[in-house]
Design a protein around this motif. Structure first.
Motif, PDB file in Angstrom:
ATOM      1  N   VAL A  11       0.837  -1.203   0.000  1.00 37.87           N
ATOM      2  CA  VAL A  11       0.000   0.000   0.000  1.00 37.87           C
ATOM      3  C   VAL A  11       0.869   1.249   0.000  1.00 37.87           C
ATOM      4  O   VAL A  11       0.620   2.200  -0.759  1.00 37.87           O
ATOM      5  N   VAL A  12       1.904   1.259   0.827  1.00 36.49           N
ATOM      6  CA  VAL A  12       2.794   2.426   0.886  1.00 36.49           C
ATOM      7  C   VAL A  12       3.493   2.629  -0.452  1.00 36.49           C
ATOM      8  O   VAL A  12       3.587   3.766  -0.947  1.00 36.49           O
ATOM      9  N   ILE A  13       3.982   1.561  -1.056  1.00 32.94           N
ATOM     10  CA  ILE A  13       4.670   1.672  -2.350  1.00 32.94           C
ATOM     11  C   ILE A  13       3.709   2.150  -3.432  1.00 32.94           C
ATOM     12  O   ILE A  13       4.069   2.994  -4.263  1.00 32.94           O
ATOM     13  N   PRO A  27      12.621   2.992  -2.926  1.00 32.90           N
ATOM     14  CA  PRO A  27      12.004   2.174  -1.870  1.00 32.90           C
ATOM     15  C   PRO A  27      11.474   0.831  -2.381  1.00 32.90           C
ATOM     16  O   PRO A  27      11.545  -0.177  -1.675  1.00 32.90           O
ATOM     17  N   GLN A  28      10.972   0.808  -3.598  1.00 32.16           N
ATOM     18  CA  GLN A  28      10.478  -0.452  -4.165  1.00 32.16           C
ATOM     19  C   GLN A  28      11.622  -1.441  -4.333  1.00 32.16           C
ATOM     20  O   GLN A  28      11.503  -2.611  -3.962  1.00 32.16           O
ATOM     21  N   ASN A  29      12.737  -0.973  -4.880  1.00 34.59           N
ATOM     22  CA  ASN A  29      13.880  -1.862  -5.061  1.00 34.59           C
ATOM     23  C   ASN A  29      14.424  -2.340  -3.722  1.00 34.59           C
ATOM     24  O   ASN A  29      14.846  -3.490  -3.589  1.00 34.59           O
ATOM     25  N   GLY A  30      14.418  -1.472  -2.714  1.00 35.79           N
ATOM     26  CA  GLY A  30      14.882  -1.870  -1.392  1.00 35.79           C
ATOM     27  C   GLY A  30      14.000  -2.942  -0.778  1.00 35.79           C
ATOM     28  O   GLY A  30      14.491  -3.901  -0.174  1.00 35.79           O
ATOM     29  N   ALA A  31      12.690  -2.789  -0.928  1.00 37.74           N
ATOM     30  CA  ALA A  31      11.766  -3.792  -0.389  1.00 37.74           C
ATOM     31  C   ALA A  31      11.929  -5.116  -1.127  1.00 37.74           C
ATOM     32  O   ALA A  31      11.944  -6.187  -0.505  1.00 37.74           O
ATOM     33  N   GLN A  32      12.070  -5.059  -2.439  1.00 31.74           N
ATOM     34  CA  GLN A  32      12.247  -6.291  -3.205  1.00 31.74           C
ATOM     35  C   GLN A  32      13.582  -6.955  -2.883  1.00 31.74           C
ATOM     36  O   GLN A  32      13.680  -8.181  -2.820  1.00 31.74           O
ATOM     37  N   ARG A  33      14.609  -6.154  -2.637  1.00 34.51           N
ATOM     38  CA  ARG A  33      15.912  -6.712  -2.301  1.00 34.51           C
ATOM     39  C   ARG A  33      15.869  -7.424  -0.951  1.00 34.51           C
ATOM     40  O   ARG A  33      16.410  -8.522  -0.796  1.00 34.51           O
ATOM     41  N   PRO A  56       6.650 -17.488   0.438  1.00 41.57           N
ATOM     42  CA  PRO A  56       6.053 -16.210   0.847  1.00 41.57           C
ATOM     43  C   PRO A  56       6.912 -15.006   0.470  1.00 41.57           C
ATOM     44  O   PRO A  56       6.388 -13.943   0.130  1.00 41.57           O
ATOM     45  N   PHE A  57       8.221 -15.178   0.510  1.00 39.92           N
ATOM     46  CA  PHE A  57       9.102 -14.068   0.155  1.00 39.92           C
ATOM     47  C   PHE A  57       9.069 -13.791  -1.346  1.00 39.92           C
ATOM     48  O   PHE A  57       9.084 -12.643  -1.775  1.00 39.92           O
ATOM     49  N   ARG A  58       9.016 -14.854  -2.143  1.00 41.59           N
ATOM     50  CA  ARG A  58       8.929 -14.663  -3.602  1.00 41.59           C
ATOM     51  C   ARG A  58       7.634 -13.985  -3.991  1.00 41.59           C
ATOM     52  O   ARG A  58       7.627 -13.039  -4.787  1.00 41.59           O
ATOM     53  N   SER A  59       6.525 -14.452  -3.434  1.00 46.69           N
ATOM     54  CA  SER A  59       5.241 -13.858  -3.797  1.00 46.69           C
ATOM     55  C   SER A  59       5.124 -12.443  -3.232  1.00 46.69           C
ATOM     56  O   SER A  59       4.500 -11.580  -3.856  1.00 46.69           O
ATOM     57  N   GLY A  60       5.734 -12.177  -2.095  1.00 46.55           N
ATOM     58  CA  GLY A  60       5.730 -10.823  -1.545  1.00 46.55           C
ATOM     59  C   GLY A  60       6.523  -9.858  -2.409  1.00 46.55           C
ATOM     60  O   GLY A  60       6.115  -8.719  -2.637  1.00 46.55           O
ATOM     61  N   SER A  61       7.650 -10.326  -2.913  1.00 46.75           N
ATOM     62  CA  SER A  61       8.456  -9.491  -3.801  1.00 46.75           C
ATOM     63  C   SER A  61       7.702  -9.183  -5.085  1.00 46.75           C
ATOM     64  O   SER A  61       7.727  -8.057  -5.589  1.00 46.75           O
ATOM     65  N   SER A  67       2.496  -3.687  -7.221  1.00 48.45           N
ATOM     66  CA  SER A  67       1.823  -2.520  -6.651  1.00 48.45           C
ATOM     67  C   SER A  67       2.529  -1.232  -7.062  1.00 48.45           C
ATOM     68  O   SER A  67       1.877  -0.219  -7.325  1.00 48.45           O
ATOM     69  N   GLY A  68       3.854  -1.265  -7.135  1.00 47.21           N
ATOM     70  CA  GLY A  68       4.575  -0.083  -7.595  1.00 47.21           C
ATOM     71  C   GLY A  68       4.265   0.246  -9.043  1.00 47.21           C
ATOM     72  O   GLY A  68       4.020   1.404  -9.402  1.00 47.21           O
ATOM     73  N   SER A  69       4.251  -0.771  -9.886  1.00 50.05           N
ATOM     74  CA  SER A  69       3.965  -0.510 -11.294  1.00 50.05           C
ATOM     75  C   SER A  69       2.508  -0.088 -11.478  1.00 50.05           C
ATOM     76  O   SER A  69       2.209   0.736 -12.354  1.00 50.05           O
TER      77      SER A  69
END
Length: 80
Positions: A11-13, A27-33, A56-61, A67-69
């Motif tokens: 939501v924030v992104i 911030p998007q790249n940082g969260a995905q990293r 869960p980490f793959r699907s979260g990324s 959401s960013g796009s």
């Protein structure tokens, strides 16, 4: 607990991408990293457990990226 955190980050992104499209990339790249680090750590477990722990980490990324796009896409569709 993790699902709530990922939803909050998405939501924030998305809001940041809508308001400030160029500045939302970092911030998007940082969260995905950081989610990628969790995925790699979970996948080190043997066999099916590794896939189960990293999923869960793959699907979260993937959700953070989408959401960013989506936020940037909605900003591009504005008439002004």
């Amino acid at each position: 607990m993790m699902v709530v955190g990922i939803v909050a980050v998405c939501v924030v992104i998305a809001v940041l991408a809508f308001l400030l499209p160029r500045l939302s990339r970092h911030p998007q790249n940082g969260a995905q990293r950081s989610l990628g680090v969790g995925s790699r750590a979970g996948s080190k477990a043997p066999g099916p457990l590794g896939r189960l722990l990293s999923k869960p980490f793959r699907s979260g990324s993937r959700a953070v990226g989408r959401s960013g796009s989506a936020g940037r896409r909605m900003r591009g569709r504005l008439p002004f």
